[in-house]
Structure formats: structure tokens, C-alpha cells
Design a protein around this motif. Structure first.
Motif, PDB file in Angstrom:
ATOM      1  N   ARG A 331       0.827  -1.217   0.000  1.00  0.00           N
ATOM      2  CA  ARG A 331       0.000   0.000   0.000  1.00  0.00           C
ATOM      3  C   ARG A 331       0.854   1.256   0.000  1.00  0.00           C
ATOM      4  NH1 ARG A 331      -4.479  -1.929   4.549  1.00  0.00           N
ATOM      5  NH2 ARG A 331      -5.770  -3.198   3.122  1.00  0.00           N
ATOM      6  N   ASN A 332       1.924   1.221   0.787  1.00  0.00           N
ATOM      7  CA  ASN A 332       2.822   2.384   0.816  1.00  0.00           C
ATOM      8  C   ASN A 332       3.437   2.622  -0.555  1.00  0.00           C
ATOM      9  OD1 ASN A 332       2.274   2.632   3.529  1.00  0.00           O
ATOM     10  ND2 ASN A 332       4.189   1.630   4.208  1.00  0.00           N
ATOM     11  N   LYS A 333       3.822   1.526  -1.216  1.00  0.00           N
ATOM     12  CA  LYS A 333       4.424   1.640  -2.544  1.00  0.00           C
ATOM     13  C   LYS A 333       3.415   2.199  -3.549  1.00  0.00           C
ATOM     14  CE  LYS A 333       7.622   0.821  -5.682  1.00  0.00           C
ATOM     15  NZ  LYS A 333       8.905   1.554  -5.723  1.00  0.00           N
ATOM     16  N   LYS A 334       2.188   1.731  -3.451  1.00  0.00           N
ATOM     17  CA  LYS A 334       1.149   2.148  -4.401  1.00  0.00           C
ATOM     18  C   LYS A 334       0.779   3.608  -4.173  1.00  0.00           C
ATOM     19  CE  LYS A 334      -3.325   0.705  -6.240  1.00  0.00           C
ATOM     20  NZ  LYS A 334      -4.462  -0.268  -6.105  1.00  0.00           N
ATOM     21  N   GLY A 335       0.874   4.077  -2.913  1.00  0.00           N
ATOM     22  CA  GLY A 335       0.470   5.435  -2.585  1.00  0.00           C
ATOM     23  C   GLY A 335       1.480   6.496  -2.957  1.00  0.00           C
TER      24      GLY A 335
END
Length: 336
Positions: A331-335
Motif C-alpha cells: 500500500r505504501n508503494k502504491k500510494g
């Protein structure tokens, strides 16, 4: 573990083809707390070795005299000191025939564990370390390096004398990766390899898979039985004990303690009532693992079909409820 006899000798030899020499002790070691600690540490180190083989004595001969000397010891025809001296002379001679053999301290301990008598023989080496003295000085300290134990054998004296048909009353550390360095130590004992831990553990695991497959247990029941089986086998392997199939059967199913044992007997898997366990084979059975092109996947076998599904047609894995830490990273990467 009561110690009945113990002694140590030293073989001086370097792996350079030069003749070996022998320093012999003329009395047994006195029982002490240090000796008990050494035995406990030695057994722990020995049991942790995954590359052990099991077997039985060659017929006594001039090439394999060890079992004859051991029989004389048990019969009281010679004492422990004489036995260990003869054996050490034979080991020195065999070491001289191996250019790679390295000398060390040869330790012999005859001890009892419960009602069973054992003899353990190990070639020990020292390592250099450091310590802080009582005067708060840093100083060199020399001690036995049990972590690098690679020449040792243990003989179940009770089984040898009570079960003449046994093919696994001797265990010894076997060389890794096809190396022949330790062959002289096996020949010193005069051991013929009998039971193969990897093969027998593989057969046991296949029998277990067949058993639970035919019984068609519910997922929770299957998971519990698999954990019970692996826990018992692992525990026996850690203690250097063999897997007793009848006892294992009771661990797997307390309500029908003979069910798995009778299944093995009726299907004739060719397993003895007791078999040596191989931890590596068990570990591979309990987990799926793969690594390629920067991707590494590992999961417990019981998750297949529940949390992990494999689509053979699409050649893909579907992982349900992945670890929260991994989800958060994604999620952090996608955000970003």
C-alpha cells in the motif's frame, strides 16, 4: 546420564602425508561436573548433525577388529583403558592412510540413558577465543569446539546385545557432499550402513500422506494430526532417538492409538517398528519453498488449498490474507 567409563587420548597428525603419533592416557577420567557438561554438550552437538548414517558392525576380522575389542570389554576380558588404547592405535593407523585426516583428541565415554547403555567416540579439536579474566583483563582462551564436530559415532550397546538382527544400533556422522574424508572413521568402527534416514523418513511421510488422504479428514483435523506427527518426529530427531511407529500412532490419534500403526503394517511400507528420522526431509515435507528471478515464496504445507491456491492452467498462485506487514508495504508503494 550416569557415566560408567571415560578416557581421552591424542593423535598428532597433520593433513600433509607425514606419519602420525599417539599420546596415550594411562588412567580413566575422574567423573566431574566438567565431564558431565562435556558429555551433555557433545550429545547435543551430535544430535544436531543432520548428516548422520545408521548401521551395524562388519563381521569381526583383521580389517575390522573394533567389535571384537568391544565385546571383550563388555565380557570383562579387558578393561576400558586397554580397549581405548587398542582402538586409538587402530584409528591412528587408518588416519595415516588418509592424507586429509587431521589429528585431535579422541574421547571415549560409556554412559547410560535410562535403561540403555551407549558408547560415544568423538575426535575433538580446539578453537581459540577470548575471555575476560577475574582481573578484568581480556585474554586468549582455548576450548573444545563442539560446534565443528564431524568425526563421531555412537553405539547403542543395549540394542547390539539384545537385538542381533538390528541394522541400526550404530550411528555416525557422514561426510557431506560426497566427500570421502570421514570414511576412515566409519571403517575404524567397522560399520556397514543399514537404515537410511532420508529414505525411511520419506517413506514414513508418504505413508502418513496416504493415511490422511484415505481418511479424508476435515482441514482442522488434518492440520492437528500433521502438527502432532511433525512435532513428535522432530522431538525424536533432536534427542537423537529413533521414531517408534506405534508411539507415533498414539500421538497422531489418542482415541484410536493403533490406527496409523495398523495402516502401515497392513499396507506393508517396509518400515521397521523403529526408524531413524531425518529433520531436513521432514522440514521439506512441511513447507513449500521456491526462489527465482528475485521472487522468494515459502509457506507451510497445510495452507495449500486454504490460504494458498495453485492454478495449474494459469500457472499462478493466489494468496489469501497475505501478511499484514507485506500488505502495508504494498500500500505504501502504491500510494507514492
Amino acid at each position: 546420564m550416569p557415566i560408567d567409563n571415560s578416557i581421552v587420548h591424542q593423535i598428532h597428525k597433520k593433513p600433509d602425508g607425514q606419519p602420525a603419533s599417539l599420546s596415550l592416557r594411562d588412567s580413566e577420567l575422574a567423573n566431574s561436573e566438567a565431564l558431565e557438561q562435556l558429555l551433555a554438550g557433545l550429545i547435543e552437538a551430535y544430535n544436531s548433525k543432520p548428516n548422520k548414517a545408521w548401521g551395524y558392525f562388519q563381521p569381526e576380522s583383521g580389517a575390522y577388529p573394533f567389535s571384537g575389542w568391544l565385546q571383550q570389554l563388555i565380557d570383562g576380558e579387558q578393561d576400558f583403558i586397554g580397549f581405548s588404547r587398542q582402538a586409538s592405535e587402530q584409528l591412528k593407523t587408518l588416519m595415516e592412510g588418509s592424507n586429509l585426516a587431521l589429528g585431535g583428541h579422541v574421547l571415549y565415554i560409556r554412559y547410560r540413558q535410562g535403561m540403555t547403555a551407549f558408547l560415544i567416540i568423538a575426535l575433538l579439536h580446539h578453537t581459540e577465543g577470548v575471555t575476560v579474566t577475574d582481573n578484568l583483563e581480556v585474554a586468549q582462551a582455548r576450548h573444545l569446539d563442539l560446534s565443528s564436530l564431524n568425526m563421531a559415532a555412537r553405539i547403542n550397546l543395549t540394542e547390539w546385545k539384545q537385538n542381533a538382527q538390528s541394522t541400526k544400533y550404530i550411528s555416525f556422522i557422514r561426510g557431506r557432499s560426497g566427500k570421502r574424508v570421514s570414511d576412515y572413521f566409519r571403517d575404524f568402527i567397522g560399520c556397514i550402513e543399514g537404515a537410511n534416514p532420508e529414505e525411511e523418513t520419506t517413506t514414513l511421510l508418504q505413508a502418513f500422506s496416504d493415511y490422511v488422504g484415505e481418511a479424508d479428514f476435515q482441514p482442522d483435523t488434518l492440520r492437528d494430526k500433521t502438527k502432532a506427527m511433525s512435532g513428535y518426529v522432530n522431538s525424536q530427531a533432536r534427542q537423537g532417538e529413533q521414531v517408534a511407529l506405534e508411539e507415533l500412532s498414539g500421538v497422531i490419534d489418542e482415541e484410536q492409538p493403533r490406527a496409523f500403526y495398523d495402516y502401515i503394517r497392513n499396507k506393508d511400507y517396509g518400515l521397521s517398528p523403529e526408524i531413524p528420522a531425518d529433520k531436513r526431509t521432514l522440514s521439506n515435507f512441511m513447507r513449500f519453498y521456491g526462489k527465482a528471478n528475485g521472487l522468494s515464496i515459502s509457506f507451510e504445507a497445510h495452507l495449500l488449498g486454504e490460504q494458498v491456491e495453485y492454478d495449474e492452467g494459469q500457472d499462478s498462485l493466489v494468496i489469501k490474507h497475505p501478511p499484514k506487514g507485506l500488505v502495508q508495504q504494498l500500500r505504501n508503494k502504491k500510494g507514492r
